[in-house]
Design an enzyme around this catalytic site. Structure first.
Site, PDB file in Angstrom:
ATOM      1  N   LYS A  19     -12.901   5.860  32.911  1.00 54.27           N
ATOM      2  CA  LYS A  19     -12.050   4.745  33.357  1.00 54.27           C
ATOM      3  C   LYS A  19     -12.532   4.173  34.701  1.00 54.27           C
ATOM      4  O   LYS A  19     -12.652   2.967  34.850  1.00 54.27           O
ATOM      5  CB  LYS A  19     -10.595   5.219  33.450  1.00 54.27           C
ATOM      6  N   SER A  20     -12.788   5.049  35.663  1.00 60.89           N
ATOM      7  CA  SER A  20     -13.217   4.572  36.996  1.00 60.89           C
ATOM      8  C   SER A  20     -14.504   3.768  36.884  1.00 60.89           C
ATOM      9  O   SER A  20     -14.657   2.717  37.508  1.00 60.89           O
ATOM     10  CB  SER A  20     -13.456   5.760  37.931  1.00 60.89           C
ATOM     11  N   GLY A  91      -3.434   0.944  39.325  1.00 63.15           N
ATOM     12  CA  GLY A  91      -3.666   0.959  40.767  1.00 63.15           C
ATOM     13  C   GLY A  91      -5.121   0.662  41.085  1.00 63.15           C
ATOM     14  O   GLY A  91      -5.441  -0.073  42.025  1.00 63.15           O
ATOM     15  N   SER A 164      -9.281   8.387  49.610  1.00 65.99           N
ATOM     16  CA  SER A 164      -9.008   7.490  48.485  1.00 65.99           C
ATOM     17  C   SER A 164     -10.208   6.614  48.154  1.00 65.99           C
ATOM     18  O   SER A 164     -10.647   5.790  48.960  1.00 65.99           O
ATOM     19  CB  SER A 164      -7.799   6.606  48.808  1.00 65.99           C
ATOM     20  N   ASP A 317      -6.605  13.784  39.553  1.00 63.01           N
ATOM     21  CA  ASP A 317      -5.985  13.319  38.303  1.00 63.01           C
ATOM     22  C   ASP A 317      -5.753  14.456  37.307  1.00 63.01           C
ATOM     23  O   ASP A 317      -5.105  14.254  36.273  1.00 63.01           O
ATOM     24  CB  ASP A 317      -6.852  12.237  37.651  1.00 63.01           C
ATOM     25  N   LYS A 344       1.196   8.297  42.702  1.00 61.98           N
ATOM     26  CA  LYS A 344       0.391   7.929  41.525  1.00 61.98           C
ATOM     27  C   LYS A 344       1.261   7.089  40.570  1.00 61.98           C
ATOM     28  O   LYS A 344       2.255   6.527  40.983  1.00 61.98           O
ATOM     29  CB  LYS A 344      -0.146   9.190  40.851  1.00 61.98           C
ATOM     30  N   ARG A 348       4.173  12.335  40.522  1.00 60.56           N
ATOM     31  CA  ARG A 348       3.724  13.391  39.598  1.00 60.56           C
ATOM     32  C   ARG A 348       4.160  14.781  40.063  1.00 60.56           C
ATOM     33  O   ARG A 348       4.447  15.649  39.237  1.00 60.56           O
ATOM     34  CB  ARG A 348       2.202  13.341  39.434  1.00 60.56           C
ATOM     35  N   ARG A 392      -0.715  10.513  32.161  1.00 60.49           N
ATOM     36  CA  ARG A 392      -1.238  11.878  32.343  1.00 60.49           C
ATOM     37  C   ARG A 392      -0.137  12.942  32.281  1.00 60.49           C
ATOM     38  O   ARG A 392      -0.376  14.078  31.888  1.00 60.49           O
ATOM     39  CB  ARG A 392      -2.021  11.975  33.652  1.00 60.49           C
TER      40      ARG A 392
HETATM   41  C1  S3P Z   1      -9.562   6.151  41.213  1.00 61.69           C
HETATM   42  C2  S3P Z   1      -9.290   6.839  42.369  1.00 61.69           C
HETATM   43  C3  S3P Z   1      -8.197   7.802  42.508  1.00 61.69           C
HETATM   44  C4  S3P Z   1      -7.684   8.257  41.140  1.00 61.69           C
HETATM   45  C5  S3P Z   1      -7.487   7.114  40.189  1.00 61.69           C
HETATM   46  C6  S3P Z   1      -8.798   6.378  39.973  1.00 61.69           C
HETATM   47  C7  S3P Z   1     -10.680   5.193  41.197  1.00 61.69           C
HETATM   48  O1  S3P Z   1      -7.138   7.201  43.231  1.00 61.69           O
HETATM   49  O2  S3P Z   1      -6.474   8.975  41.291  1.00 61.69           O
HETATM   50  O3  S3P Z   1      -7.009   7.584  38.938  1.00 61.69           O
HETATM   51  O4  S3P Z   1     -11.150   4.813  40.111  1.00 61.69           O
HETATM   52  O5  S3P Z   1     -11.120   4.808  42.287  1.00 61.69           O
HETATM   53  P1  S3P Z   1      -7.129   7.176  44.857  1.00 61.69           P
HETATM   54  O6  S3P Z   1      -8.285   6.407  45.311  1.00 61.69           O
HETATM   55  O7  S3P Z   1      -5.817   6.555  45.210  1.00 61.69           O
HETATM   56  O8  S3P Z   1      -7.193   8.621  45.268  1.00 61.69           O
END
Ligand code: S3P
Length: 432
Positions: A19-20, A91, A164, A317, A344, A348, A392
């Site tokens: 996903k990222s 997010g 983050s 996650d 989140k 969670r 999740r």
């Molecule tokens: C992500 C970063 C994380 C993760 C999210 C995906 C990303 O969040 O929890 O599911 O793709 O950059 P944070 O950057 O808020 O820690």
């Protein structure tokens, strides 16, 4: 319900695209003149919202069989969208795209669903305001984000105090259209896919690390090069089936083509320390990302674990599914420093605690530490799981049916489409 306490996991498994990485490759190829090709893009709701956002901003993206072809526009060239941009539950989408847009001379309104509308945005926008973007938030904290970007962003040195990747990546994306050198100091435990992708695309980026921090330097004096990118399997999605296999002796799962970036696979180390029998094979580097295959061949029950705050970002996650694993591992497990878990897709930390109680597992929250009292006795089950449409939480407590005498009740399972639309299909293929 296909899972129960007699279930084991067996077979060969190809996790869905990461996903990222899927968000990032859509955004970055959208900033390259010419045609890029993306294979194995995760077609989940979160990622599709980013894809639609890029289209609204002027990027052409077409699907050709299973591949996506992106015809990008140069940094600074985003079009003024004609309507509000909706990121749904994501997010990552709203934060990364706020960064990209902040250094373009356009005016946008970014919105999300009821969960996203309660998530903090100032952690990102406080940095973007400094480069010259004008930003308004609901209650000075939450989406909608009303953003007026700037065509002449100021190059700055940034220090990020929350671990983050979303904050860091938002700043990095703003730098694509910022003249001069920008520098970022952040915690080195956050995922580094934006950095790796920019390197693969020929960008001028330098990275140094010490034992705690990462230092990033970016200059936009080299053009981004087009790329053909094959998105590797998502460890955060694979975590559900890998954990399920570790939970039940007799399981044998082969995982193919999974992202093995060290900022993402903290949970593999955790499972191994708990007695998970996982072999990592065929390690290879592709586009600056480490990819591997895994063999999970579980023979015995697991033992408890203590996770320190510095290890949490490496498996942020995966804490929900690890809490299910800890429930069935002998002894007291403690996950320390879970504050970020409270902001989140849901709180969670609270939902894990409440749902563990419902399935018959004792847990305590002390400050932001979670204590789980585990043992191999089957849990009572029959709990009505409260997931607040958090994908999740839902998937973790679905897996908890493997350690419960009776199935737990999960109403409305549609939110798996946020990150893992094929979750139930994969479960029924691998469950025995
Ligand atoms: C992500 C970063 C994380 C993760 C999210 C995906 C990303 O969040 O929890 O599911 O793709 O950059 P944070 O950057 O808020 O820690």
């Amino acid at each position: 319900m296909p899972l129960n306490n007699k279930s084991i996991i067996k077979g060969t498994y190809l996790p869905p695209g990461d996903k990222s990485i899927s968000h990032r490759i859509l955004i970055l190829t959208g900033q390259v003149i010419g045609q890029s090709k993306i294979k194995n893009l995760l077609q989940s709701e979160d990622v599709i919202n980013t894809l639609k956002a890029m289209k609204l901003l002027g990027v052409q993206i077409i699907q050709k069989n299973k591949d996506f072809i992106v015809f990008g526009i140069p940094p600074g060239g985003l079009f003024q969208p004609k309507k509000v941009i909706d990121f749904g539950n994501s997010g990552t989408g709203i934060r990364l795209m706020s960064g990209l847009i902040s250094s373009n001379n356009i005016e946008v309104k970014l919105v999300g669903d009821s969960s996203l509308s309660k998530r903090p945005m100032r952690r990102v926008t406080q940095h973007l305001s400094k480069i010259g973007a004008k930003i308004k938030l609901k209650k000075n904290l939450y989406p909608p984000v009303k953003l007026k970007g700037t065509g002449s962003a100021v190059p700055l040195n940034f220090e990020i105090h929350i671990p983050s990747a979303q904050i860091k990546s938002a700043i990095m994306l703003s730098a694509l259209n910022t003249k001069g050198t920008i520098r970022i100091k952040e915690f080195k435990t956050t995922r580094d896919h934006t950095e790796n992708m920019l390197k693969s695309m020929g960008y001028n980026i330098k990275i140094k690390e010490n034992s705690i921090h990462r230092f990033i330097e970016m200059k936009n004096n080299k053009e981004l090069k087009k790329i053909n990118y094959n998105v590797p399997g998502d460890p955060s999605s694979a975590a559900f089936l890998i954990s399920a296999a570790c939970l039940k002796p007799g399981s044998k799962l082969k995982v193919k083509n999974m992202l093995f970036n060290k900022t993402r696979v903290g949970f593999i180390k955790t499972l191994m320390l708990m007695g998970g029998n996982i072999k990592v094979i065929n390690k290879r580097m592709v586009h600056n990302e480490l990819i591997a295959d895994l063999v999970v061949e579980q023979k015995k029950n697991l033992k408890s674990i203590i996770l320190e705050p510095k290890n949490i970002p490496l498996q942020i996650d995966e804490i929900p599914i690890l809490s299910i694993v800890a429930s069935f591992a002998n002894g007291l497990s403690i996950f320390r420093g879970l504050k970020e878990l409270t902001v989140k897709e849901s709180n969670r930390l609270l939902l894990i605690h409440e749902n563990l109680k419902k399935i018959g597992v004792k847990s305590i929250i002390k400050n932001y530490d979670l204590h789980i009292y585990g043992n191999y006795n089957l849990k009572k089950g029959s709990g009505i799981i409260k997931h607040n449409d958090d994908h999740r939480i839902l998937m973790s407590f679905f897996i908890s049916n493997m350690i419960c005498k009776k199935n737990n009740i999960i109403k409305d399972k549609t939110c798996v489409k946020t990150s893992y639309p094929s979750f139930f299909k994969h479960i029924s293929q691998l469950i025995h």
